[in-house]
Design a protein around this motif. Sequence first.
Motif, PDB file in Angstrom:
ATOM      1  N   GLU A   1      -0.261   9.978   8.470  1.00 44.28           N
ATOM      2  CA  GLU A   1       0.851   9.165   8.977  1.00 44.28           C
ATOM      3  C   GLU A   1       0.918   9.221  10.499  1.00 44.28           C
ATOM      4  OE1 GLU A   1       2.078   6.643   6.959  1.00 44.28           O
ATOM      5  OE2 GLU A   1       2.478   8.323   5.630  1.00 44.28           O
TER       6      GLU A   1
ATOM      7  N   GLY B   1      -9.065   5.127  -3.062  1.00 43.60           N
ATOM      8  CA  GLY B   1      -8.421   5.093  -1.773  1.00 43.60           C
ATOM      9  C   GLY B   1      -9.407   4.644  -0.714  1.00 43.60           C
TER      10      GLY B   1
ATOM     11  N   ALA C   1      -5.926  -1.565   4.298  1.00 48.56           N
ATOM     12  CA  ALA C   1      -5.680  -1.264   2.886  1.00 48.56           C
ATOM     13  C   ALA C   1      -5.447  -2.538   2.091  1.00 48.56           C
ATOM     14  CB  ALA C   1      -4.476  -0.327   2.752  1.00 48.56           C
TER      15      ALA C   1
ATOM     16  N   THR D   1       6.217   8.732   2.879  1.00 47.51           N
ATOM     17  CA  THR D   1       5.089   7.870   3.194  1.00 47.51           C
ATOM     18  C   THR D   1       5.580   6.697   4.018  1.00 47.51           C
ATOM     19  OG1 THR D   1       3.162   6.708   2.244  1.00 47.51           O
ATOM     20  CG2 THR D   1       5.266   6.439   1.106  1.00 47.51           C
TER      21      THR D   1
ATOM     22  N   ARG E   1       0.830  -1.194   0.000  1.00 49.40           N
ATOM     23  CA  ARG E   1       0.000   0.000   0.000  1.00 49.40           C
ATOM     24  C   ARG E   1       0.867   1.248   0.000  1.00 49.40           C
ATOM     25  NH1 ARG E   1       2.504   2.157   3.091  1.00 49.40           N
ATOM     26  NH2 ARG E   1       2.556   2.060   5.371  1.00 49.40           N
TER      27      ARG E   1
ATOM     28  N   ASP F   1      -2.461  -0.440   7.520  1.00 47.82           N
ATOM     29  CA  ASP F   1      -1.865  -1.233   6.447  1.00 47.82           C
ATOM     30  C   ASP F   1      -2.696  -2.472   6.146  1.00 47.82           C
ATOM     31  OD1 ASP F   1       0.082   0.670   6.604  1.00 47.82           O
ATOM     32  OD2 ASP F   1       1.617  -0.648   7.446  1.00 47.82           O
TER      33      ASP F   1
ATOM     34  N   PRO G   1      -5.116   5.556   2.796  1.00 46.88           N
ATOM     35  CA  PRO G   1      -4.191   4.789   1.960  1.00 46.88           C
ATOM     36  C   PRO G   1      -4.879   4.234   0.711  1.00 46.88           C
ATOM     37  CG  PRO G   1      -5.075   3.369   3.628  1.00 46.88           C
ATOM     38  CD  PRO G   1      -5.737   4.722   3.841  1.00 46.88           C
TER      39      PRO G   1
ATOM     40  N   ASN H   1       0.373   5.082   1.510  1.00 43.85           N
ATOM     41  CA  ASN H   1      -0.487   5.945   2.307  1.00 43.85           C
ATOM     42  C   ASN H   1      -0.455   7.333   1.691  1.00 43.85           C
ATOM     43  OD1 ASN H   1      -2.239   6.741   4.292  1.00 43.85           O
ATOM     44  ND2 ASN H   1      -0.632   7.166   5.778  1.00 43.85           N
TER      45      ASN H   1
END
Length: 401
Positions: free
Chosen positions: A35, A203, A194, A350, A29, A191, A46, A31
């Motif tokens: 973050e 997204g 995603a 990222t 992924r 994560d 993401p 993002n």
Amino acid sequence: MTRTDAEARALFARLTGQEPTGLWSAPGRVNLIGEHTDYNDGFVFPFAIDFRTVVAVGARDDGRIRVVSTFDEVPVEVPVEVALDDLDALFPARRDEIVEWARYPLGVAWALRAAARDAGVDASASLTGVDLAFSSDVPVGAGLSSSAAIEGATAAALNDIWGLGLDRVTLAQAGRRAENEAVGAPTGIMDQMAALLGESDAGIFLDCRSLEADVVELGFAAAGLELLVIDTRVTHAHSTGGYGERRAACERGAAIMGVPALRDLSVDDLPRAQELMDDVTFRRVRHVVTEDQRVLDAVRTLRANGPRAIGPLLDASHASMRDDFEISVPELDLAVDTARSAGAVGARMTGGGFGGSAIALVDRDLVPDVTAAVEAAFAEAGFAKPHVFTVHPSAGARRDA
């Protein structure tokens, strides 16, 4: 069949002398923005990318699980093997007995067994042993979540092979538990969500507290834009100190402000926070609070005005990570600054930081120029040559064959 499909299938055949039951895969992924907000119960945005980890899977009749991969540091002839019934004893107390990469798939198997029990699924008869052979083209250590790709592919495969019937959010939660407890990396759930929920040209706008996810069209192609990844080749690891220290600072800041998580603060709360906190803790808090707002602004701006309008938010996100959260490195700063100077709409680092990749939103016709400018700047600075490539929003975990 892709190269990674073929590699996983061939590796499985060398391991077992048989053909696999099937192939499953999950993506890495990028993002886009948001973050270090996920473990603060905040917002992230993401998207899954068109680089994937593939696992070839076959059932065993002896109650054991074996994992092997083309990115393993030990020979194929020496797979990592444990009894399924031993997983509860291994994780988390004895996780150091397992080579680190193998903790990801074995940890998912452990977490899925627990999730099935929690969901009241009587899977005792279907939890057969399995062989898992992995191959991947997701760059490792580049901030593109190669770990969540392993977790997503494993979770999707075992959910099918074991007939658990668990939904995608539960699979993502199992992946996060594996990363947190079996691996020892204190990451949030972005994560894994995603990797499990990604869709083409879209997204995932995710509320990390409620786990409500909204699929938002990105429209990069229609706007003539490409998302360029600049892998600095500076590797990082979330299970080491810097990430954990940032998380501890966020928890300390929330406690000082008397809220469950930094998600519960707004930009208007920052003056009071500054009065109560030491400088470092305040700056960590300020990054998270303003980054949450940037995610909300990015989604609203994207929907109203299209992807070209989000460039300033990407730029502001990088400045916040560089100055307040202090997770950038000189290579990332150079990549971002050079991409902007060469015409990028916006750019930011990222991933978790301390290395990895930057992203730049670039006009399609300018991709060669931006790439050349970044490579020249790195050469002039004496840095290793970066790996610069485009990624495209892609589908989440799936069965491929």
